[in-house]
Motif scaffolding. Structure first.
Motif, PDB file in Angstrom:
ATOM      1  N   THR A  20      83.121  -6.493  64.118  1.00 44.06           N
ATOM      2  CA  THR A  20      83.363  -5.680  62.927  1.00 44.06           C
ATOM      3  C   THR A  20      84.406  -6.319  62.023  1.00 44.06           C
ATOM      4  O   THR A  20      84.259  -6.338  60.796  1.00 44.06           O
ATOM      5  N   TRP A  24      83.603  -7.202  58.169  1.00 41.24           N
ATOM      6  CA  TRP A  24      84.383  -6.522  57.130  1.00 41.24           C
ATOM      7  C   TRP A  24      85.266  -7.511  56.385  1.00 41.24           C
ATOM      8  O   TRP A  24      85.556  -7.322  55.211  1.00 41.24           O
ATOM      9  N   LEU A  86      82.394   8.930  54.799  1.00 40.64           N
ATOM     10  CA  LEU A  86      82.047   7.507  54.778  1.00 40.64           C
ATOM     11  C   LEU A  86      81.479   7.126  53.416  1.00 40.64           C
ATOM     12  O   LEU A  86      81.792   6.055  52.880  1.00 40.64           O
ATOM     13  N   TRP A 175      88.041   6.991  55.147  1.00 42.19           N
ATOM     14  CA  TRP A 175      87.548   6.238  56.302  1.00 42.19           C
ATOM     15  C   TRP A 175      88.133   6.771  57.604  1.00 42.19           C
ATOM     16  O   TRP A 175      87.438   6.874  58.612  1.00 42.19           O
ATOM     17  N   MET A 195      74.676   6.926  63.084  1.00 41.61           N
ATOM     18  CA  MET A 195      74.705   6.093  61.886  1.00 41.61           C
ATOM     19  C   MET A 195      73.415   6.206  61.087  1.00 41.61           C
ATOM     20  O   MET A 195      73.427   6.152  59.850  1.00 41.61           O
ATOM     21  N   THR A 233      76.631  -3.734  56.381  1.00 45.83           N
ATOM     22  CA  THR A 233      76.884  -2.318  56.639  1.00 45.83           C
ATOM     23  C   THR A 233      76.293  -1.899  57.971  1.00 45.83           C
ATOM     24  O   THR A 233      76.959  -1.259  58.798  1.00 45.83           O
ATOM     25  N   TYR A 237      79.122  -1.449  61.104  1.00 46.09           N
ATOM     26  CA  TYR A 237      79.364  -0.079  61.518  1.00 46.09           C
ATOM     27  C   TYR A 237      78.684   0.242  62.834  1.00 46.09           C
ATOM     28  O   TYR A 237      79.153   1.104  63.601  1.00 46.09           O
TER      29      TYR A 237
END
Length: 310
Positions: A20, A24, A86, A175, A195, A233, A237
């Motif tokens: 992650t 990110w 989110l 977040w 998700m 994404t 996530y």
């Protein structure tokens, strides 16, 4: 109320969290390029749409779509909170990024895992050892040194950075709320199902504000970068949600703090390869020392043993 507890597979949680971090870390560069050709609503909506289609296709192929019987046991209020916050995080972060730089945005968004860690200590009764508190102090000192130039720029150029910084601060708050809701939802559904619902709900939220016609004007490179943003994404996530299944949220948040270093390394690499797309940045020895302190502080927090609760 029953609270979610982790599996204890900390090595799996650490590997997923580092995945992650990388995704990110590189994302702001891609978003900055895409923001030159798409508005924030269209870009954000398309990111969610790409992730929704990709994850839905995977779950359909694996025959793992959630059944209606299972969904009836889910707290839709909690799911709605996770989706709304989110979506708010995405919109506020991209809007803030449009008014700042990739580095500044990554500095400020680190407030998010701090809020998440504090929230986890309050809600999920997670605790830091004395060594972990020392690690947090080292991490904070590292950030002060590492981002000294960026912080000076924010103070000396308020017209350019203040509004963007304000948006990113609230993106961080959104977040943290999402992350804590996501962790509790793991009691009721696997991370992939959670998700999938969040991506679908967020797509619907942004659909009325998106301008799909602008996508037709993108060239192949811009389309490829947009696709990367959407898949980023999905994978980032997905890894983050699964990490919360195996590792304490406070430790996940500590490792996520190294994300700005990933961003700055990527800025250095891509600016040397294509300075027209990515503006190069230069760092002092003090900033380099700060980078080492950030890594050392994060490692101390992440690998420290939590005390047993009685």
């Amino acid at each position: 109320m029953q609270l979610h507890s982790v599996s204890g597979k900390w090595r799996v949680g650490l590997a997923l969290t580092l995945t992650t971090c990388f995704l990110w870390g590189i994302l702001p560069l891609a978003l900055n390029i895409t923001l030159k050709v798409l508005d924030v609503y269209t870009l954000t909506g398309l990111r969610f749409l790409i992730a929704f289609i990709a994850l839905g296709s995977y779950l359909t192929w694996k025959r793992q779509l959630p059944s209606w019987q299972r969904l009836q046991k889910v707290s839709f209020k909690l799911w709605g909170i996770a989706t709304f916050f989110l979506a708010g995080n995405y919109l506020l972060f991209v809007s803030g990024l449009a008014n700042t730089s990739a580095t500044t945005a990554e500095v400020l968004i680190q407030i998010a895992p701090v809020f998440m860690g504090l929230g986890a200590m309050i809600i999920f009764k997670e605790r830091y050892t004395r060594r972990q508190w020392c690690g947090l102090g080292i991490l904070v000192l590292g950030f002060i040194l590492f981002f000294n130039e960026q912080l000076k720029m924010m103070i000396s150029s308020p017209n350019q950075y203040l509004f963007g910084s304000f948006l990113i601060f609230w993106a961080a708050v959104c977040w943290a709320i999402y992350a804590l809701a996501q962790k509790q939802l793991l009691l009721q559904l696997p991370s992939a199902h959670i998700m999938f619902g969040i991506y679908g709900g967020s797509t619907l939220l942004f659909a009325p504000f998106s301008t799909s016609q602008t996508v037709l004007n993108l060239n192949l490179l811009e389309l490829a970068i947009l696709l990367f943003c959407g898949l980023n994404t999905l994978i980032a996530y997905g890894a983050f949600a699964e990490a919360l299944e195996h590792w304490e949220a406070s430790k996940v948040s500590a490792v996520l703090a190294i994300t700005p270093i990933v961003t700055l390394v990527c800025v250095g690499i891509f600016s040397s390869l294509s300075p027209a797309l990515v503006t190069p940045e230069h760092h002092t020895p003090v900033a380099i020392l700060g980078a080492f302190l950030v890594v050392a502080g994060s490692a101390t927090i992440a690998l420290g043993r939590s005390p047993k609760l009685v």
